[in-house]
Design a protein around this motif. Structure first.
Motif, PDB file in Angstrom:
ATOM      1  N   PHE A  66      26.283  -4.560   0.222  1.00  0.00           N
ATOM      2  CA  PHE A  66      26.588  -3.825   1.450  1.00  0.00           C
ATOM      3  C   PHE A  66      25.395  -3.875   2.395  1.00  0.00           C
ATOM      4  O   PHE A  66      24.257  -3.622   1.984  1.00  0.00           O
ATOM      5  N   ASP A  67      25.639  -4.188   3.638  1.00  0.00           N
ATOM      6  CA  ASP A  67      24.610  -4.010   4.661  1.00  0.00           C
ATOM      7  C   ASP A  67      24.550  -2.538   5.041  1.00  0.00           C
ATOM      8  O   ASP A  67      25.585  -1.864   5.122  1.00  0.00           O
ATOM      9  N   ASN A  68      23.364  -2.041   5.295  1.00  0.00           N
ATOM     10  CA  ASN A  68      23.206  -0.668   5.753  1.00  0.00           C
ATOM     11  C   ASN A  68      23.286  -0.625   7.282  1.00  0.00           C
ATOM     12  O   ASN A  68      23.081  -1.638   7.953  1.00  0.00           O
ATOM     13  N   LEU A  69      23.574   0.537   7.821  1.00  0.00           N
ATOM     14  CA  LEU A  69      23.601   0.675   9.279  1.00  0.00           C
ATOM     15  C   LEU A  69      22.254   0.314   9.889  1.00  0.00           C
ATOM     16  O   LEU A  69      22.181  -0.291  10.962  1.00  0.00           O
ATOM     17  N   VAL A  70      21.175   0.685   9.199  1.00  0.00           N
ATOM     18  CA  VAL A  70      19.828   0.391   9.691  1.00  0.00           C
ATOM     19  C   VAL A  70      19.009  -0.215   8.553  1.00  0.00           C
ATOM     20  O   VAL A  70      19.348  -0.079   7.379  1.00  0.00           O
ATOM     21  N   GLY A 133      25.304  16.780   0.121  1.00  0.00           N
ATOM     22  CA  GLY A 133      24.105  17.599  -0.014  1.00  0.00           C
ATOM     23  C   GLY A 133      22.827  16.867   0.310  1.00  0.00           C
ATOM     24  O   GLY A 133      21.785  17.490   0.508  1.00  0.00           O
ATOM     25  N   ILE A 134      22.867  15.530   0.364  1.00  0.00           N
ATOM     26  CA  ILE A 134      21.647  14.757   0.570  1.00  0.00           C
ATOM     27  C   ILE A 134      21.507  14.252   2.001  1.00  0.00           C
ATOM     28  O   ILE A 134      20.463  14.425   2.623  1.00  0.00           O
ATOM     29  N   ALA A 135      22.557  13.635   2.542  1.00  0.00           N
ATOM     30  CA  ALA A 135      22.426  12.987   3.846  1.00  0.00           C
ATOM     31  C   ALA A 135      23.450  13.428   4.876  1.00  0.00           C
ATOM     32  O   ALA A 135      23.167  13.383   6.069  1.00  0.00           O
ATOM     33  N   LEU A 136      24.632  13.842   4.455  1.00  0.00           N
ATOM     34  CA  LEU A 136      25.713  14.107   5.411  1.00  0.00           C
ATOM     35  C   LEU A 136      25.930  15.592   5.682  1.00  0.00           C
ATOM     36  O   LEU A 136      26.892  15.957   6.363  1.00  0.00           O
ATOM     37  N   PHE A 137      25.051  16.423   5.177  1.00  0.00           N
ATOM     38  CA  PHE A 137      25.130  17.874   5.361  1.00  0.00           C
ATOM     39  C   PHE A 137      25.218  18.274   6.824  1.00  0.00           C
ATOM     40  O   PHE A 137      25.802  19.297   7.182  1.00  0.00           O
ATOM     41  N   PHE A 161      18.324  12.398  12.064  1.00  0.00           N
ATOM     42  CA  PHE A 161      19.650  11.813  11.835  1.00  0.00           C
ATOM     43  C   PHE A 161      19.602  10.302  11.567  1.00  0.00           C
ATOM     44  O   PHE A 161      20.206   9.833  10.599  1.00  0.00           O
ATOM     45  N   PRO A 162      18.911   9.500  12.391  1.00  0.00           N
ATOM     46  CA  PRO A 162      18.924   8.044  12.125  1.00  0.00           C
ATOM     47  C   PRO A 162      18.350   7.689  10.755  1.00  0.00           C
ATOM     48  O   PRO A 162      18.931   6.881  10.028  1.00  0.00           O
ATOM     49  N   GLY A 163      17.207   8.297  10.400  1.00  0.00           N
ATOM     50  CA  GLY A 163      16.572   7.943   9.138  1.00  0.00           C
ATOM     51  C   GLY A 163      17.300   8.471   7.927  1.00  0.00           C
ATOM     52  O   GLY A 163      17.409   7.788   6.901  1.00  0.00           O
ATOM     53  N   VAL A 164      17.813   9.691   8.009  1.00  0.00           N
ATOM     54  CA  VAL A 164      18.438  10.330   6.851  1.00  0.00           C
ATOM     55  C   VAL A 164      19.924   9.986   6.750  1.00  0.00           C
ATOM     56  O   VAL A 164      20.391   9.455   5.742  1.00  0.00           O
ATOM     57  N   VAL A 165      20.686  10.276   7.802  1.00  0.00           N
ATOM     58  CA  VAL A 165      22.141  10.069   7.748  1.00  0.00           C
ATOM     59  C   VAL A 165      22.474   8.576   7.787  1.00  0.00           C
ATOM     60  O   VAL A 165      23.177   8.052   6.923  1.00  0.00           O
ATOM     61  N   MET A 166      21.974   7.876   8.802  1.00  0.00           N
ATOM     62  CA  MET A 166      22.261   6.450   8.914  1.00  0.00           C
ATOM     63  C   MET A 166      21.489   5.644   7.875  1.00  0.00           C
ATOM     64  O   MET A 166      21.951   4.598   7.418  1.00  0.00           O
ATOM     65  N   GLY A 167      20.310   6.134   7.504  1.00  0.00           N
ATOM     66  CA  GLY A 167      19.483   5.396   6.559  1.00  0.00           C
ATOM     67  C   GLY A 167      19.985   5.460   5.138  1.00  0.00           C
ATOM     68  O   GLY A 167      20.195   4.434   4.492  1.00  0.00           O
ATOM     69  N   TYR A 168      20.205   6.670   4.624  1.00  0.00           N
ATOM     70  CA  TYR A 168      20.576   6.797   3.217  1.00  0.00           C
ATOM     71  C   TYR A 168      22.092   6.747   3.002  1.00  0.00           C
ATOM     72  O   TYR A 168      22.561   6.281   1.976  1.00  0.00           O
ATOM     73  N   ALA A 169      22.866   7.246   3.968  1.00  0.00           N
ATOM     74  CA  ALA A 169      24.335   7.228   3.828  1.00  0.00           C
ATOM     75  C   ALA A 169      24.947   6.159   4.714  1.00  0.00           C
ATOM     76  O   ALA A 169      26.087   6.278   5.151  1.00  0.00           O
ATOM     77  N   GLY A 170      24.206   5.095   4.974  1.00  0.00           N
ATOM     78  CA  GLY A 170      24.632   4.099   5.948  1.00  0.00           C
ATOM     79  C   GLY A 170      25.356   2.898   5.394  1.00  0.00           C
ATOM     80  O   GLY A 170      25.583   1.923   6.113  1.00  0.00           O
ATOM     81  N   MET A 171      25.725   2.919   4.108  1.00  0.00           N
ATOM     82  CA  MET A 171      26.537   1.835   3.564  1.00  0.00           C
ATOM     83  C   MET A 171      28.005   2.168   3.817  1.00  0.00           C
ATOM     84  O   MET A 171      28.493   3.220   3.399  1.00  0.00           O
TER      85      MET A 171
END
Length: 514
Positions: A66-70, A133-137, A161-171
């Motif tokens: 999977f490519d990540n968003l970032v 609980g980790i990224a999409l809270f 938001f970019p680093g946490v939400v898009m970074g870790y939950a970005g697949m």
């Protein structure tokens, strides 16, 4: 028993090699090879879908499927566009993400669109997955605006938001494939959009092959990656030296220096975004001795962090007593309060002040061999002040079950930080709503909530200093060290860029050279 296990593993590795070079077949020049055999820590790969909790060994191939968003520029600590072409925040609490056009799903499932991203995040939220609980809270609503734009409204302003939400939950997963296959089948053999596609999964072995429709022209450089999960660090290295593997992670620390002398291999050491630590379940038994912060402080004073770095990591780590590694906003020093060699006299005084003469407590850890040795060493340290660690070793799945459901007294484990933002160092572990938190402290909740909402960098840094100072005083977690990420691979491999994150090893640019 260990010798028997190792012989079996090495025999299995040899069998895998034989399928690549049949007897009597002409030798193939190394530079012409289009495959790579990767040895990683762990057991069965289990789930390899981003919308179900995955273990580290699954994350290594998954981020090539999977490519990540970032993507993270680790050297400059910046986020780079990847599957997301652009993102903006037109007003506080609103984020707009523009996806790259023309990206195709594996195996003919069509184009990646905003509907796929919206579906992915809604699925996480509706299924209450680990990412909530980790990224999409922070997410309140997700909607599409045309074919390639997603607009997200957050519950409160969230600058990370970019680093946490898009970074870790970005697949992002394929809406059509996931609905067609069902969650279980998709988890076993997912449809991604990254440089490699899943070909076969066999317990502790996973084969992924080149995606012919990959959007980045000229990538990936290889046709096939063959992953083998081998739990014993020394066995992985032996398989590499014998030519049964080409690339390995997590070598035995005592063997790294000698391996680095071997001119046939490249040894890369990268300071990790991580820590080894102990955590106390402060939401558990109110009568537990460690509910008294003086007892937790005593344990922290009893720890000889330098001995851990020498004995367990052979110098491939840096002592620390706090959660913010070097390079992060809020970093001040690796040791702010607790001495590197401990202070048993101070530890004993604190126990006496707490009115505690000694006690026994169960401490759990996972099946990482180096952490099991570290726990034995730490148990010997705290025994000097009368505390007996009753060690319980678990496999990773069993450990995660007890840890995340807060069915433990105390644990020793390591963790990889998932984003270059200090929010990733503190909120999940210290805020009462964090998935990995075993703490319920209104003052810490207020500090960690304020720090993630604050947009002014100077004020944010001050808040993280306060968070660290409070952590050092209360010791809900006791930190030991930041560990180097070490990878060893055939020197004829080129193009691999190391990351400071344990679960990130991208091989789109890896290739063989003469």
């Amino acid at each position: 028993m260990m010798d028997i296990t190792r012989r079996r593993l090495l025999k299995g590795a040899a069998s895998a090699v034989s399928t690549l070079a049949l007897p009597g077949a002409p030798a193939i020049a190394q530079s012409a090879r289009r495959d790579m055999r990767v040895g990683i820590w762990g057991g069965d790969f289990g789930n390899i879908s981003p919308v179900v909790r995955w273990d580290i060994q699954a994350g290594l191939p998954m981020l090539n499927i999977f490519d990540n968003l970032v993507r993270i520029d680790y050297q400059n600590r910046k986020l780079l566009p990847h599957l997301a072409e652009d993102w903006t925040s037109p007003e506080p609490g609103i984020w707009r993400i523009k996806l790259r056009e023309g990206v195709k799903w594996h195996r003919g499932y069509g184009e990646v669109t905003a509907e796929d991203l919206a579906y992915t995040w809604r699925y996480h939220l509706e299924s209450k997955s680990f990412q909530v609980g980790i990224a999409l809270f922070a997410i309140d609503t997700v909607k599409t605006d045309g074919k390639y734009v997603v607009e997200v409204k957050t519950k409160r302003p969230f600058g990370a938001f970019p680093g946490v939400v898009m970074g870790y939950a970005g697949m992002v997963i394929s809406q059509s494939a996931h609905k067609e296959m069902g969650n279980q089948a998709y988890s076993a053999k997912p449809i991604g959009q990254g440089p490699y596609m899943v070909e076969a999964v066999r317990g502790n072995e996973l084969d992924i092959v080149r995606n012919p429709d990959y959007w980045r022209s000229g990538y990936p450089k290889l046709d096939k990656l063959l992953y083998r999960a081998i739990p014993d660090s020394s066995v992985r290295l032996a398989a590499l030296i014998k030519g049964e593997l080409d690339f390995m992670t997590h070598p035995e620390a005592r063997e790294v220096a000698e391996a680095a002398k071997n001119t046939k291999y490249t040894t890369l050491r990268t300071p990790g975004w991580n820590w080894d630590y102990q955590q106390f379940n402060l939401k558990g038994d109110p009568k537990a001795r460690f509910q008294n912060k003086l007892v937790r402080q005593a344990i922290s004073y009893a720890i000889d962090r330098e001995a851990i770095v020498k004995e367990i990591y052979n110098g491939e780590a840096t002592v620390t007593d706090n959660q913010i590694p070097g390079g992060y906003m809020g970093y001040r020093d690796s040791l702010l309060r607790y001495p590197k060699n401990g202070d048993l006299k101070k530890a004993a005084e604190l126990l006496a002040q707490a009115g505690v003469k000694g006690y026994e407590v169960e401490v759990i850890t996972s099946d990482k061999d180096w952490l099991r040795r570290e726990l034995e060493l730490v148990a010997a340290m705290v025994s000097q002040i009368g505390i007996n660690y009753k060690i319980r070793n678990l496999d990773m799945g069993g450990f995660n079950n007890l840890w995340l459901n807060q069915k433990f007294e105390q644990h020793l484990e390591d963790i990889t930080l998932v984003a270059p933002d200090p929010d990733a160092t503190s909120w999940w572990f210290l805020n009462s709503k964090g998935t990995t938190s075993a703490l319920n402290d209104p003052q810490m909740d207020a500090l960690t909530d304020s720090a993630r909402s604050e947009s002014d960098s100077g004020k944010r840094e001050t808040l993280y200093h306060q968070i660290v100072d409070k952590t050092l005083e209360d010791c809900p977690l006791v930190y030991h060290c930041n560990v180097n990420m070490v990878r060893i691979f055939d020197k004829r491999l080129s193009g691999f860029t190391p990351s400071p994150q344990e679960y990130v090893e991208l091989h789109d640019a890896t290739s063989w050279v003469s």
